[in-house]
Enzyme design. Structure first.
Site, PDB file in Angstrom:
ATOM      1  CE  LYS A  12      -4.157  -1.259   2.454  1.00 31.99           C
ATOM      2  NZ  LYS A  12      -4.974  -1.014   3.608  1.00 31.99           N
ATOM      3  CG  ASP A  68     -10.705  -0.180   5.713  1.00 30.65           C
ATOM      4  OD1 ASP A  68      -9.606  -0.942   6.256  1.00 30.65           O
ATOM      5  OD2 ASP A  68     -11.434  -0.793   5.568  1.00 30.65           O
ATOM      6  CB  SER A  69      -8.535  -0.963   0.204  1.00 34.05           C
ATOM      7  OG  SER A  69      -7.434  -1.535   0.810  1.00 34.05           O
ATOM      8  N   GLY A 152      -2.462  -9.062  -2.234  1.00 37.98           N
ATOM      9  CA  GLY A 152      -3.726  -9.369  -1.925  1.00 37.98           C
ATOM     10  C   GLY A 152      -4.338 -10.176  -3.036  1.00 37.98           C
ATOM     11  CG  HIS A 179      -9.163  -0.199  -5.249  1.00 36.71           C
ATOM     12  ND1 HIS A 179      -8.362  -0.862  -5.885  1.00 36.71           N
ATOM     13  CD2 HIS A 179      -8.624  -0.476  -4.139  1.00 36.71           C
ATOM     14  CE1 HIS A 179      -7.356  -1.606  -5.167  1.00 36.71           C
ATOM     15  NE2 HIS A 179      -7.876  -1.440  -3.936  1.00 36.71           N
TER      16      HIS A 179
HETATM   17  P1  IMP Z   1      -6.851  -3.207   5.199  1.00 39.24           P
HETATM   18  O1  IMP Z   1      -5.349  -3.285   5.346  1.00 39.24           O
HETATM   19  O2  IMP Z   1      -7.580  -3.457   6.227  1.00 39.24           O
HETATM   20  O3  IMP Z   1      -7.424  -1.890   4.175  1.00 39.24           O
HETATM   21  O4  IMP Z   1      -7.112  -4.563   4.195  1.00 39.24           O
HETATM   22  C1  IMP Z   1      -7.087  -4.429   2.749  1.00 39.24           C
HETATM   23  C2  IMP Z   1      -6.999  -5.916   2.242  1.00 39.24           C
HETATM   24  O5  IMP Z   1      -8.052  -5.867   0.920  1.00 39.24           O
HETATM   25  C3  IMP Z   1      -5.878  -6.442   2.033  1.00 39.24           C
HETATM   26  O6  IMP Z   1      -5.373  -7.392   2.693  1.00 39.24           O
HETATM   27  C4  IMP Z   1      -5.958  -7.373   0.601  1.00 39.24           C
HETATM   28  O7  IMP Z   1      -6.571  -8.360   0.908  1.00 39.24           O
HETATM   29  C5  IMP Z   1      -7.274  -6.463   0.193  1.00 39.24           C
HETATM   30  N1  IMP Z   1      -6.828  -5.382  -0.922  1.00 39.24           N
HETATM   31  C6  IMP Z   1      -7.071  -4.091  -0.899  1.00 39.24           C
HETATM   32  N2  IMP Z   1      -6.775  -3.451  -1.937  1.00 39.24           N
HETATM   33  C7  IMP Z   1      -6.032  -4.344  -2.586  1.00 39.24           C
HETATM   34  C8  IMP Z   1      -5.524  -4.233  -3.637  1.00 39.24           C
HETATM   35  O8  IMP Z   1      -5.054  -3.228  -4.464  1.00 39.24           O
HETATM   36  N3  IMP Z   1      -5.022  -5.432  -4.404  1.00 39.24           N
HETATM   37  C9  IMP Z   1      -5.381  -6.663  -4.026  1.00 39.24           C
HETATM   38  N4  IMP Z   1      -5.922  -6.700  -2.689  1.00 39.24           N
HETATM   39  C10 IMP Z   1      -6.413  -5.497  -2.168  1.00 39.24           C
END
Ligand code: IMP
Length: 196
Positions: A12, A68-69, A152, A179
């Site tokens: 990220k 957050d994604s 991811g 995104h």
């Molecule tokens: P966060 O760190 O709580 O926002 O969790 C995000 C999770 O969503 C990641 O660990 C991935 O599993 C998935 N994710 C979010 N953005 C991406 C991306 O750009 N590519 C692939 N997986 C993503």
């Protein structure tokens, strides 16, 4: 302009740095000497992004950025959603999450595998103002893993209009359409106009 990001996820961080460009000095919370355990117990991307950004507020006066994604799959009623990082369990790896997703979709034909990546970015300015930015990227879930790039669910996500998964695209290509890039474009415009 210095920006402290509320993430330890190196992928990220790299994507944020690449999209924001050299105008911004992006550092992680750890690089800034902030070691705080953030409990992401929100039920929406917005709530979790706010939780992460606000957790850093008392530790720095710099601009704070939290992301957050996750992935929302239509055939799974929006799952894994906010649980994307831990879809296959608390300490799940990307491989485990991808395996679970493929198994949940094993009987779903290609035409019904639509999905979208969602990213919410929260920015907290030194004056305390909070701003939210959203980016969405529509596509579908491939029948098998393809590509080694990214992180991811990238090896499974085919963005609408392309044949390759995010895992097969270069970082430069992904960072034009993802995104995260879409949310960051809006955020950059605001920061440049604000000149905070
Ligand atoms: P966060 O760190 O709580 O926002 O969790 C995000 C999770 O969503 C990641 O660990 C991935 O599993 C998935 N994710 C979010 N953005 C991406 C991306 O750009 N590519 C692939 N997986 C993503």
């Amino acid at each position: 302009m210095k920006i402290v990001i509320a993430t330890g996820n190196e992928h990220k961080k790299d994507e944020i740095k690449a999209v924001l460009g050299s105008e911004f000095d992006v550092v992680t919370m750890k690089e800034e000497g902030i070691y705080v355990d953030i409990v992401e117990d929100g039920t929406t991307f917005e709530e979790n992004a706010l939780i992460k950004a606000r957790a850093l507020k008392k530790y720095t006066k710099e601009i704070i950025l939290a992301d957050d994604s996750g992935l929302a799959v239509d055939a799974l009623e929006g799952k894994p959603g906010v649980y994307s990082a831990r879809y296959a369990g608390e300490n799940a790896t990307d491989e485990m999450n991808n395996e679970k997703l493929l198994s949940e979709l094993k009987d779903v034909p290609m035409e019904n595998r639509s999905a979208k990546f969602v990213c919410i970015m929260v920015l907290i300015l030194p004056n305390g103002e909070e701003h939210l930015f959203k980016g969405e990227c529509k596509g579908s879930i491939d029948l098998r893993l393809n590509g080694q790039n990214g992180f991811g669910y990238d090896p499974l996500f085919i963005v609408d209009g392309l044949k390759e998964t995010f895992g097969e695209l270069s970082a430069k290509e992904k960072n034009k359409i993802s995104h995260r890039a879409l949310a960051l474009d809006k955020l950059t415009e605001m920061l440049m106009n604000n000149k905070c």
